[in-house]
Design a protein around this motif. Structure first.
Motif, PDB file in Angstrom:
ATOM      1  N   GLY A  95       0.786  -1.235   0.000  1.00 45.56           N
ATOM      2  CA  GLY A  95       0.000   0.000   0.000  1.00 45.56           C
ATOM      3  C   GLY A  95       0.813   1.277   0.000  1.00 45.56           C
ATOM      4  O   GLY A  95       0.262   2.359  -0.201  1.00 45.56           O
ATOM      5  N   THR A  96       2.109   1.189   0.221  1.00 40.79           N
ATOM      6  CA  THR A  96       2.944   2.386   0.209  1.00 40.79           C
ATOM      7  C   THR A  96       2.941   3.008  -1.186  1.00 40.79           C
ATOM      8  O   THR A  96       3.102   2.307  -2.179  1.00 40.79           O
ATOM      9  CB  THR A  96       4.401   2.041   0.579  1.00 40.79           C
ATOM     10  N   LEU A 171      10.412   8.740   0.498  1.00 43.17           N
ATOM     11  CA  LEU A 171      11.873   8.707   0.374  1.00 43.17           C
ATOM     12  C   LEU A 171      12.515   7.634   1.244  1.00 43.17           C
ATOM     13  O   LEU A 171      13.511   7.014   0.863  1.00 43.17           O
ATOM     14  CB  LEU A 171      12.475  10.080   0.711  1.00 43.17           C
ATOM     15  N   GLU A 172      11.939   7.396   2.432  1.00 45.40           N
ATOM     16  CA  GLU A 172      12.496   6.365   3.312  1.00 45.40           C
ATOM     17  C   GLU A 172      12.452   5.001   2.629  1.00 45.40           C
ATOM     18  O   GLU A 172      13.418   4.228   2.658  1.00 45.40           O
ATOM     19  CB  GLU A 172      11.722   6.328   4.627  1.00 45.40           C
ATOM     20  N   THR A 173      11.342   4.718   1.995  1.00 44.84           N
ATOM     21  CA  THR A 173      11.198   3.449   1.282  1.00 44.84           C
ATOM     22  C   THR A 173      12.116   3.396   0.072  1.00 44.84           C
ATOM     23  O   THR A 173      12.706   2.354  -0.236  1.00 44.84           O
ATOM     24  CB  THR A 173       9.739   3.258   0.846  1.00 44.84           C
ATOM     25  N   ARG A 178      16.749   1.094  -2.794  1.00 43.44           N
ATOM     26  CA  ARG A 178      18.045   1.319  -3.451  1.00 43.44           C
ATOM     27  C   ARG A 178      19.158   0.575  -2.718  1.00 43.44           C
ATOM     28  O   ARG A 178      20.043  -0.021  -3.340  1.00 43.44           O
ATOM     29  CB  ARG A 178      18.361   2.813  -3.506  1.00 43.44           C
ATOM     30  N   SER A 179      19.106   0.574  -1.389  1.00 42.57           N
ATOM     31  CA  SER A 179      20.124  -0.113  -0.606  1.00 42.57           C
ATOM     32  C   SER A 179      20.059  -1.618  -0.815  1.00 42.57           C
ATOM     33  O   SER A 179      21.080  -2.301  -0.882  1.00 42.57           O
ATOM     34  CB  SER A 179      19.940   0.220   0.883  1.00 42.57           C
ATOM     35  N   ALA A 205      14.622   2.550  -7.118  1.00 43.32           N
ATOM     36  CA  ALA A 205      13.944   3.310  -6.063  1.00 43.32           C
ATOM     37  C   ALA A 205      12.444   3.077  -6.051  1.00 43.32           C
ATOM     38  O   ALA A 205      11.798   3.173  -5.003  1.00 43.32           O
ATOM     39  CB  ALA A 205      14.237   4.797  -6.214  1.00 43.32           C
ATOM     40  N   LEU A 206      11.868   2.743  -7.220  1.00 47.22           N
ATOM     41  CA  LEU A 206      10.431   2.517  -7.317  1.00 47.22           C
ATOM     42  C   LEU A 206      10.090   1.039  -7.486  1.00 47.22           C
ATOM     43  O   LEU A 206       8.930   0.700  -7.738  1.00 47.22           O
ATOM     44  CB  LEU A 206       9.844   3.318  -8.483  1.00 47.22           C
TER      45      LEU A 206
END
Length: 279
Positions: A95-96, A171-173, A178-179, A205-206
């Motif tokens: 859901g994010t 951005l946190e997600t 990415r990490s 990132a997405l």
């Protein structure tokens, strides 16, 4: 065009058709070996980060209007420029929702374009998304591990590569993704401006992989485009040569990459092109 594929030639032309930090190139003369799509990492519950305000675009509160099929139904060059300022949204399985404003694109014009995967009219199962209706995603893999995402436009085999986003929400997600997905320098903490500053970076990132290939950006429930804020005068746009297509002869020099001047989220800045634009 956006990918680096060595697709085999096809006679059908009637239908509509650079490691992440280092390999942010659109298309290369040959595709890397196909690799299985990575499993989507397990993330925590949806974050509550709200949209960040941008000094390059005014950001009204609330979610914006989803763009439909008619928006994508325009030539690649005009579509590449129209994308600037629009907001790409990715809804994860938990859901994010992740949001990023498009700040850099590249246009690939189809069979005539020596940098396009569809050059010469070649159509294969791998690049079929380029020949589908405007708004269809064409996702390809480079170096066997990184993905790049394009959107088909008007014209057989024409499309637009998304090169960079300005992160707005989640951005946190994005940092987690990415990490988890980037190779080699995973221990180094990324700056926000590095999250989506390149075609493969934004896909990481997405959480966009090959499974998104041939999806309809106007209808899909996991990824879509929202209209950015309307302004009387938008930010200055730079037209520059595309990145990583030195093999394409004169096409390597054509100004078919477009980006928001002054944006810190752009992948590659072309000072000469900027000076020419101001002349």
């Amino acid at each position: 065009m956006p990918a680096h594929s060595g697709a085999q030639s096809s006679r059908r032309t009637g239908q509509k058709k650079q490691q992440a930090d280092k390999a942010e190139r659109p298309q290369s003369p040959s595709y890397a070996a196909q690799a299985p799509c990575p499993k989507e990492p397990c993330l925590g519950p949806p974050t509550t980060l709200g949209p960040h305000r941008s000094i390059y675009f005014s950001s009204p509160k609330g979610h914006l209007t989803r763009l439909g099929s008619e928006f994508f139904d325009q030539p690649a060059v005009t579509l590449a420029q129209a994308f600037l300022g629009q907001v790409l949204v990715r809804r994860l399985p938990n859901g994010t929702e992740l949001r990023g404003r498009i700040v850099e694109t590249e246009a690939y014009l189809g069979p005539e374009d020596e940098a396009a995967h569809s050059r010469g009219g070649r159509q294969t199962p791998r690049n079929r998304g380029m020949f589908m209706k405007p708004g269809t995603l064409y996702v390809y893999i480079i170096y066997g591990m990184y993905f790049c995402m394009n959107i088909s436009s008007q014209g057989d085999g024409a499309c637009v590569l998304l090169r960079a986003l300005e992160p707005l929400e989640g951005l946190e997600t994005m940092h987690q993704l990415r990490s988890t997905l980037r190779k080699g320098t995973a221990s180094r903490v990324l700056k926000d401006r590095e999250l989506c500053s390149g075609p493969s970076k934004l896909c990481q990132a997405l959480a966009i992989d090959k499974s998104f290939d041939q999806r309809d950006l106007a209808q899909d429930e996991a990824i879509w485009l929202e209209r950015g804020p309307l302004e009387s005068s938008g930010p200055a746009v730079v037209a520059a040569a595309r990145v990583g297509i030195g093999y394409a002869g004169e096409w390597a020099r054509k100004p078919l990459r477009f980006y928001v001047q002054g944006s810190p989220w752009v992948s590659v800045v072309d000072r000469v092109a900027e000076q020419n634009a101001q002349a």
